[in-house]
Structures are given as structure tokens and as C-alpha cells.
Design a protein around this motif. Structure first.
Motif, short mmCIF file in Angstrom:
data_model
loop_
_atom_site.label_atom_id
_atom_site.label_comp_id
_atom_site.label_asym_id
_atom_site.label_seq_id
_atom_site.Cartn_x
_atom_site.Cartn_y
_atom_site.Cartn_z
N MET A 79 -1.93 16.66 0.67
CA MET A 79 -2.53 15.65 -0.16
C MET A 79 -1.44 14.80 -0.85
N PHE A 80 -0.41 15.45 -1.33
CA PHE A 80 0.67 14.73 -2.01
C PHE A 80 1.38 13.77 -1.06
N THR A 81 1.58 14.20 0.18
CA THR A 81 2.27 13.33 1.15
C THR A 81 1.43 12.10 1.48
N GLU A 82 0.11 12.23 1.46
CA GLU A 82 -0.75 11.07 1.72
C GLU A 82 -0.62 10.04 0.61
N VAL A 83 -0.52 10.52 -0.61
CA VAL A 83 -0.36 9.61 -1.75
C VAL A 83 0.99 8.90 -1.66
N VAL A 84 2.03 9.63 -1.31
CA VAL A 84 3.36 9.03 -1.18
C VAL A 84 3.36 7.99 -0.07
N ARG A 85 2.72 8.29 1.03
CA ARG A 85 2.65 7.31 2.14
C ARG A 85 1.88 6.06 1.73
N ALA A 86 0.80 6.24 0.99
CA ALA A 86 0.01 5.09 0.54
C ALA A 86 0.82 4.22 -0.42
N LEU A 87 1.56 4.84 -1.31
CA LEU A 87 2.40 4.08 -2.25
C LEU A 87 3.54 3.37 -1.52
N ALA A 88 4.11 4.02 -0.53
CA ALA A 88 5.20 3.41 0.23
C ALA A 88 4.71 2.21 1.02
N ALA A 89 3.47 2.25 1.47
CA ALA A 89 2.91 1.15 2.25
C ALA A 89 2.72 -0.10 1.41
N CYS A 90 2.42 0.06 0.13
CA CYS A 90 2.17 -1.11 -0.71
C CYS A 90 3.38 -1.46 -1.58
N GLN A 91 4.51 -0.85 -1.34
CA GLN A 91 5.68 -1.08 -2.17
C GLN A 91 6.21 -2.51 -2.04
N ARG A 92 6.36 -3.00 -0.84
CA ARG A 92 6.92 -4.35 -0.64
C ARG A 92 6.04 -5.44 -1.24
N PRO A 93 4.72 -5.44 -1.01
CA PRO A 93 3.91 -6.49 -1.65
C PRO A 93 3.99 -6.47 -3.17
N VAL A 94 4.10 -5.31 -3.76
CA VAL A 94 4.20 -5.22 -5.22
C VAL A 94 5.53 -5.79 -5.70
N ILE A 95 6.60 -5.48 -4.98
CA ILE A 95 7.92 -6.01 -5.36
C ILE A 95 7.94 -7.53 -5.24
N VAL A 96 7.38 -8.07 -4.16
CA VAL A 96 7.35 -9.52 -3.98
C VAL A 96 6.49 -10.18 -5.06
N ALA A 97 5.36 -9.59 -5.39
CA ALA A 97 4.50 -10.15 -6.43
C ALA A 97 5.21 -10.16 -7.78
N LEU A 98 5.91 -9.09 -8.10
CA LEU A 98 6.65 -9.04 -9.37
C LEU A 98 7.82 -10.02 -9.38
N ALA A 99 8.46 -10.22 -8.24
CA ALA A 99 9.58 -11.15 -8.17
C ALA A 99 9.10 -12.60 -8.23
N LEU A 100 7.92 -12.87 -7.70
CA LEU A 100 7.40 -14.24 -7.72
C LEU A 100 6.81 -14.63 -9.07
N LEU A 101 6.51 -13.67 -9.90
CA LEU A 101 5.90 -13.98 -11.19
C LEU A 101 6.74 -14.94 -12.04
N PRO A 102 8.06 -14.73 -12.21
CA PRO A 102 8.85 -15.70 -12.98
C PRO A 102 8.88 -17.08 -12.33
N VAL A 103 8.91 -17.13 -11.01
CA VAL A 103 8.93 -18.43 -10.32
C VAL A 103 7.62 -19.17 -10.56
N VAL A 104 6.51 -18.46 -10.56
CA VAL A 104 5.22 -19.09 -10.83
C VAL A 104 5.16 -19.60 -12.27
#
Length: 67
Positions: free
Chosen positions: A1-26
Motif C-alpha cells: 500500500m505504501f509503495t502505491e502511494v509513493v508511485r502516485a506521488l512520483a507521477a504527479c511530482q513534475r506537474p506540481v513543480i511546474v505549477a509552483l514555478a509558473l506561479l510567480p511568472v503568472v
């Protein structure tokens, strides 16, 4: 169960980083909207507006390319 959560978080890591980086530009882009509306009315304003928009585009490209 723990590994599934880690995989799910790893899958959405890049979009979250891009969204946070684009926030100051917006925020900067929103702050520049009055300049976009007023600069063409002043002498030499179109040239300054073109520079401003080119700079905003470069910042956005840099955030997207390097995050």
C-alpha cells in the motif's frame, strides 16, 4: 500500500513543480497588464511593450524548460 502511494506521488511530482514555478511568472504577468494597456499610447511605448512581452515569454520558456 505504501509503495502505491509513493508511485502516485512520483507521477504527479513534475506537474506540481511546474505549477509552483509558473506561479510567480503568472503574478508578474498580471501585474504588467496595466502597462500592456497603457504603453502603446505613449511615444516609444510600442518598443518598450515589445521588450516587456519578450521578457515575459523568455521567463515562461525558462521555467518550462528547466523545471
Amino acid at each position: 500500500m505504501f509503495t502505491e502511494v509513493v508511485r502516485a506521488l512520483a507521477a504527479c511530482q513534475r506537474p506540481v513543480i511546474v505549477a509552483l514555478a509558473l506561479l510567480p511568472v503568472v503574478l508578474v504577468t498580471a501585474a504588467c497588464l496595466p502597462a500592456v494597456l497603457l504603453l502603446p499610447a505613449f511615444p516609444g511605448g510600442v518598443r518598450q511593450l515589445a521588450f516587456l512581452l519578450a521578457q515575459l515569454r523568455r521567463w515562461t520558456e525558462a521555467v518550462l524548460a528547466h523545471s
